[in-house]
Scaffold this motif. Structure first.
Motif, PDB file in Angstrom:
ATOM      1  N   THR A 208      24.365 -21.731  20.436  1.00  0.00           N
ATOM      2  CA  THR A 208      25.742 -21.802  20.949  1.00  0.00           C
ATOM      3  C   THR A 208      25.875 -21.195  22.338  1.00  0.00           C
ATOM      4  OG1 THR A 208      26.195 -19.679  19.926  1.00  0.00           O
ATOM      5  CG2 THR A 208      26.780 -21.644  18.647  1.00  0.00           C
TER       6      THR A 208
ATOM      7  N   ALA B 204      25.005 -20.439  26.557  1.00  0.00           N
ATOM      8  CA  ALA B 204      25.117 -21.304  27.747  1.00  0.00           C
ATOM      9  C   ALA B 204      23.926 -22.255  27.811  1.00  0.00           C
ATOM     10  CB  ALA B 204      25.165 -20.433  29.000  1.00  0.00           C
ATOM     11  N   LEU B 205      22.742 -21.735  27.557  1.00  0.00           N
ATOM     12  CA  LEU B 205      21.561 -22.592  27.591  1.00  0.00           C
ATOM     13  C   LEU B 205      21.503 -23.500  26.364  1.00  0.00           C
ATOM     14  CD1 LEU B 205      18.291 -22.239  29.109  1.00  0.00           C
ATOM     15  CD2 LEU B 205      18.205 -22.686  26.678  1.00  0.00           C
TER      16      LEU B 205
ATOM     17  N   THR C 217      23.609 -19.617  14.678  1.00  0.00           N
ATOM     18  CA  THR C 217      24.638 -18.759  15.260  1.00  0.00           C
ATOM     19  C   THR C 217      24.861 -17.612  14.287  1.00  0.00           C
ATOM     20  OG1 THR C 217      26.987 -18.625  15.846  1.00  0.00           O
ATOM     21  CG2 THR C 217      26.397 -20.290  14.241  1.00  0.00           C
ATOM     22  N   ARG C 218      25.361 -16.479  14.801  1.00  0.00           N
ATOM     23  CA  ARG C 218      25.710 -15.407  13.842  1.00  0.00           C
ATOM     24  C   ARG C 218      27.175 -15.536  13.434  1.00  0.00           C
ATOM     25  NH1 ARG C 218      26.613 -11.184  18.696  1.00  0.00           N
ATOM     26  NH2 ARG C 218      26.919 -13.146  19.755  1.00  0.00           N
ATOM     27  N   THR C 219      27.856 -16.544  14.000  1.00  0.00           N
ATOM     28  CA  THR C 219      29.307 -16.609  13.924  1.00  0.00           C
ATOM     29  C   THR C 219      29.751 -17.834  13.118  1.00  0.00           C
ATOM     30  OG1 THR C 219      29.176 -15.766  16.187  1.00  0.00           O
ATOM     31  CG2 THR C 219      31.352 -16.406  15.413  1.00  0.00           C
TER      32      THR C 219
ATOM     33  N   LYS D 270      31.608 -20.806  14.561  1.00  0.00           N
ATOM     34  CA  LYS D 270      30.981 -21.695  15.545  1.00  0.00           C
ATOM     35  C   LYS D 270      30.211 -22.859  14.906  1.00  0.00           C
ATOM     36  CE  LYS D 270      30.628 -18.283  19.238  1.00  0.00           C
ATOM     37  NZ  LYS D 270      29.713 -17.556  20.123  1.00  0.00           N
TER      38      LYS D 270
ATOM     39  N   ALA E 166      20.323 -12.560  13.669  1.00  0.00           N
ATOM     40  CA  ALA E 166      18.902 -12.516  14.037  1.00  0.00           C
ATOM     41  C   ALA E 166      18.266 -11.161  13.733  1.00  0.00           C
ATOM     42  CB  ALA E 166      18.753 -12.840  15.521  1.00  0.00           C
TER      43      ALA E 166
ATOM     44  N   LEU F 277      18.097 -15.966  22.257  1.00  0.00           N
ATOM     45  CA  LEU F 277      19.076 -14.960  21.848  1.00  0.00           C
ATOM     46  C   LEU F 277      19.336 -13.951  22.953  1.00  0.00           C
ATOM     47  CD1 LEU F 277      17.465 -14.240  18.374  1.00  0.00           C
ATOM     48  CD2 LEU F 277      19.588 -15.514  18.770  1.00  0.00           C
TER      49      LEU F 277
ATOM     50  N   ARG G 189      15.412  -8.867  21.584  1.00  0.00           N
ATOM     51  CA  ARG G 189      14.106  -9.203  22.175  1.00  0.00           C
ATOM     52  C   ARG G 189      12.950  -8.548  21.413  1.00  0.00           C
ATOM     53  NH1 ARG G 189      16.293  -9.250  28.407  1.00  0.00           N
ATOM     54  NH2 ARG G 189      16.374 -11.510  28.542  1.00  0.00           N
TER      55      ARG G 189
ATOM     56  N   GLN H 182      12.441 -17.320  25.453  1.00  0.00           N
ATOM     57  CA  GLN H 182      12.974 -16.922  26.769  1.00  0.00           C
ATOM     58  C   GLN H 182      12.368 -15.622  27.263  1.00  0.00           C
ATOM     59  OE1 GLN H 182      15.053 -13.970  26.966  1.00  0.00           O
ATOM     60  NE2 GLN H 182      15.058 -13.559  24.768  1.00  0.00           N
TER      61      GLN H 182
ATOM     62  N   PHE I  78      20.536 -17.375  35.912  1.00  0.00           N
ATOM     63  CA  PHE I  78      21.295 -18.587  35.569  1.00  0.00           C
ATOM     64  C   PHE I  78      22.562 -18.715  36.407  1.00  0.00           C
ATOM     65  CE2 PHE I  78      19.968 -18.682  30.767  1.00  0.00           C
ATOM     66  CZ  PHE I  78      18.736 -19.193  31.116  1.00  0.00           C
TER      67      PHE I  78
HETATM   68  N1  LIG Z   1      21.570 -15.312  32.225  1.00  0.00           N
HETATM   69  C1  LIG Z   1      20.455 -15.213  32.921  1.00  0.00           C
HETATM   70  O1  LIG Z   1      20.477 -15.140  34.148  1.00  0.00           O
HETATM   71  C2  LIG Z   1      19.132 -15.191  32.187  1.00  0.00           C
HETATM   72  C3  LIG Z   1      17.960 -15.003  32.921  1.00  0.00           C
HETATM   73  C4  LIG Z   1      16.742 -14.984  32.245  1.00  0.00           C
HETATM   74  C5  LIG Z   1      16.708 -15.158  30.860  1.00  0.00           C
HETATM   75  N2  LIG Z   1      17.879 -15.333  30.170  1.00  0.00           N
HETATM   76  C6  LIG Z   1      17.779 -15.535  28.707  1.00  0.00           C
HETATM   77  O2  LIG Z   1      18.075 -16.896  28.398  1.00  0.00           O
HETATM   78  C7  LIG Z   1      18.518 -16.981  27.040  1.00  0.00           C
HETATM   79  C8  LIG Z   1      19.756 -17.857  26.967  1.00  0.00           C
HETATM   80  O3  LIG Z   1      20.827 -17.195  27.648  1.00  0.00           O
HETATM   81  P1  LIG Z   1      22.324 -17.656  27.528  1.00  0.00           P
HETATM   82  O4  LIG Z   1      22.972 -17.412  28.852  1.00  0.00           O
HETATM   83  O5  LIG Z   1      22.373 -19.014  26.925  1.00  0.00           O
HETATM   84  O6  LIG Z   1      22.915 -16.589  26.479  1.00  0.00           O
HETATM   85  P2  LIG Z   1      24.386 -16.543  25.870  1.00  0.00           P
HETATM   86  O7  LIG Z   1      25.237 -17.607  26.430  1.00  0.00           O
HETATM   87  O8  LIG Z   1      24.865 -15.139  25.965  1.00  0.00           O
HETATM   88  O9  LIG Z   1      24.142 -16.913  24.301  1.00  0.00           O
HETATM   89  C9  LIG Z   1      23.555 -15.980  23.469  1.00  0.00           C
HETATM   90  C10 LIG Z   1      23.235 -16.608  22.131  1.00  0.00           C
HETATM   91  O10 LIG Z   1      22.641 -15.611  21.293  1.00  0.00           O
HETATM   92  C11 LIG Z   1      23.274 -15.672  20.014  1.00  0.00           C
HETATM   93  N3  LIG Z   1      23.255 -14.347  19.378  1.00  0.00           N
HETATM   94  C12 LIG Z   1      23.567 -13.148  19.943  1.00  0.00           C
HETATM   95  N4  LIG Z   1      23.399 -12.170  19.036  1.00  0.00           N
HETATM   96  C13 LIG Z   1      22.968 -12.770  17.890  1.00  0.00           C
HETATM   97  C14 LIG Z   1      22.606 -12.259  16.617  1.00  0.00           C
HETATM   98  N5  LIG Z   1      22.646 -10.961  16.318  1.00  0.00           N
HETATM   99  N6  LIG Z   1      22.208 -13.147  15.688  1.00  0.00           N
HETATM  100  C15 LIG Z   1      22.181 -14.483  15.946  1.00  0.00           C
HETATM  101  N7  LIG Z   1      22.501 -15.008  17.134  1.00  0.00           N
HETATM  102  C16 LIG Z   1      22.891 -14.154  18.098  1.00  0.00           C
HETATM  103  C17 LIG Z   1      24.683 -16.136  20.285  1.00  0.00           C
HETATM  104  O11 LIG Z   1      25.161 -16.717  19.096  1.00  0.00           O
HETATM  105  P3  LIG Z   1      26.695 -16.610  18.571  1.00  0.00           P
HETATM  106  O12 LIG Z   1      27.504 -15.961  19.650  1.00  0.00           O
HETATM  107  O13 LIG Z   1      27.079 -18.037  18.329  1.00  0.00           O
HETATM  108  O14 LIG Z   1      26.658 -15.860  17.308  1.00  0.00           O
HETATM  109  C18 LIG Z   1      24.444 -17.160  21.402  1.00  0.00           C
HETATM  110  O15 LIG Z   1      24.090 -18.404  20.838  1.00  0.00           O
HETATM  111  C19 LIG Z   1      18.783 -15.557  26.587  1.00  0.00           C
HETATM  112  O16 LIG Z   1      17.734 -15.146  25.744  1.00  0.00           O
HETATM  113  C20 LIG Z   1      18.788 -14.745  27.880  1.00  0.00           C
HETATM  114  O17 LIG Z   1      18.365 -13.409  27.693  1.00  0.00           O
HETATM  115  C21 LIG Z   1      19.073 -15.364  30.795  1.00  0.00           C
END
Ligand SMILES: NC(=O)c1ccc[n+]([C@@H]2O[C@H](COP(=O)([O-])OP(=O)(O)OC[C@H]3O[C@@H](n4cnc5c(N)ncnc54)[C@H](OP(=O)(O)O)[C@@H]3O)[C@@H](O)[C@H]2O)c1
Length: 315
Positions: free
Chosen positions: A9, A11-12, A31-33, A36, A52, A74, A97, A119, A178
């Motif tokens: 769910t 951004a990626l 998802t944990r939600t 969603k 997770a 995540l 992580r 990731q 991102f």
């Molecule tokens: N943003 C950057 O610039 C950047 C750079 C390098 C790497 N990354 C990595 O790229 C990946 C994708 O990033 P993103 O921007 O798509 O992240 P995001 O939009 O914040 O989404 C985070 C996801 O993690 C899930 N999540 C969080 N806690 C959880 C838990 N306890 N159990 C199950 N699911 C959980 C959320 O699910 P729900 O909310 O639906 O429960 C959501 O689907 C991440 O691993 C991030 O660290 C990001």
């Protein structure tokens, strides 16, 4: 193939799931939600709800899905980060992580998953020495800013655990910073830089010599699809073609979001206002090369430069 996406769910994830489905894969999105589920159904994935950090719950949903590939996306970074306390702000992300990675790996191994794609980050791991743009084999940062120590240790845990997994191929994607829909540099979410920068502009700290490698989130998702579908098990930087110093991209970003040109402040002012890590990011971090991911995964960029991406996506 059946692909299990943890973080479907996000951004990626929201870009990734439809791309996987368009390529004929069967996608289970975690998802944990509970609320969603419908969002995931709308993207075309079969939703599963699990935390997770709950090893038994992850084992159950992965066991039921029996995927060929697990994708780990995540994170739990708060929308607005207090840069003076990044360690506190990243505490839950660090657990995702470490414990989250271990839970996915262990659950996947117990059902014979063939490939893990996880990731990582293209800026934080590299040592802040030598040239401005790093390949994947560049030395890692042995002396991170104090506030980043735990964050970096968590990234290293993730990479080592994934690369060391037995009986499956492992791919680590070190994404650049991102931007694009759903990220912190986007026109849409409340609290994004498009909303925040015009009111509270970031200054350029020192000479703004930190090098940033960006990636549009749709391009990051396309690289992830390529990594799911094949290519050598390895670590790849997933970044655009134009690593750039803060002094160069920040004025362009400010203009793209309608903010005033950034002021310049000395390092000590930056440290007082935003802490050591913010100053490191503005003056010392290095960019990354995308040569390997293009060569090995045949990945092509829709947004080869943040210049084009900021201009098209943030206006
Ligand atoms: N943003 C950057 O610039 C950047 C750079 C390098 C790497 N990354 C990595 O790229 C990946 C994708 O990033 P993103 O921007 O798509 O992240 P995001 O939009 O914040 O989404 C985070 C996801 O993690 C899930 N999540 C969080 N806690 C959880 C838990 N306890 N159990 C199950 N699911 C959980 C959320 O699910 P729900 O909310 O639906 O429960 C959501 O689907 C991440 O691993 C991030 O660290 C990001």
């Amino acid at each position: 193939m059946k692909v299990f996406v943890a973080g479907a769910t996000g951004a990626l994830g929201r870009q990734l799931v439809p791309m996987l489905i368009a390529n004929g894969h069967d996608v289970v999105g975690m998802t944990r939600t509970e609320a969603k589920r419908d969002q995931l159904l709308g993207l075309g994935a079969r939703p599963v709800v699990a935390d997770a950090l709950d090893a038994d719950a992850v084992k159950r949903v992965v066991g039921e899905a029996e995927p060929d590939v697990i994708v780990h996306e995540l994170t739990a970074i708060p929308p607005a980060i207090d840069m003076r306390h990044v360690d506190r702000e990243f505490a839950l992300t660090n657990r995702l992580r470490t414990e989250g990675t271990d839970n996915l790996l262990s659950a996947g191994q117990s059902v014979g998953v063939k490939r893990f794609v996880a990731q990582s980050h293209a800026a934080l791991p590299y040592a802040r020495i030598g040239g401005p743009v790093k390949r994947e084999d560049a030395p890692l940062d042995e002396h991170p800013a104090a506030a980043m120590r735990e964050g970096l240790a968590a990234i290293r845990h993730l990479e080592a655990a994934v690369v060391g997994v037995r009986g499956a191929d492992a791919v680590v994607l070190r994404y650049g910073w991102f931007y694009g829909p759903g990220t912190s540099i986007a026109p849409d979410p409340p609290g994004s830089q498009v909303e925040v920068l015009p009111k509270r502009p970031f200054p350029i700290v020192g000479r703004g010599t930190g090098i940033w490698s960006f990636i549009h989130v749709a391009d990051a998702a396309a690289a992830t699809v390529a990594a799911v579908e094949g290519g050598p098990a390895d670590i790849y930087n997933v970044v655009d073609d134009e690593p750039a110093p803060v002094s160069e991209f920040l004025p362009v970003l400010a203009a793209a979001v309608g903010a005033k040109p950034p002021r310049r402040v000395p390092r000590w002012v930056g440290t007082l206002a935003a802490g050591e890590w913010a100053v490191v990011a503005m003056t010392e971090i290095r960019g990354a090369s995308n040569e390997k991911v293009k060569r090995e995964l045949g990945w092509q960029l829709r947004y080869p430069s943040w210049r084009q991406g900021f201009a098209e996506g943030l206006a």
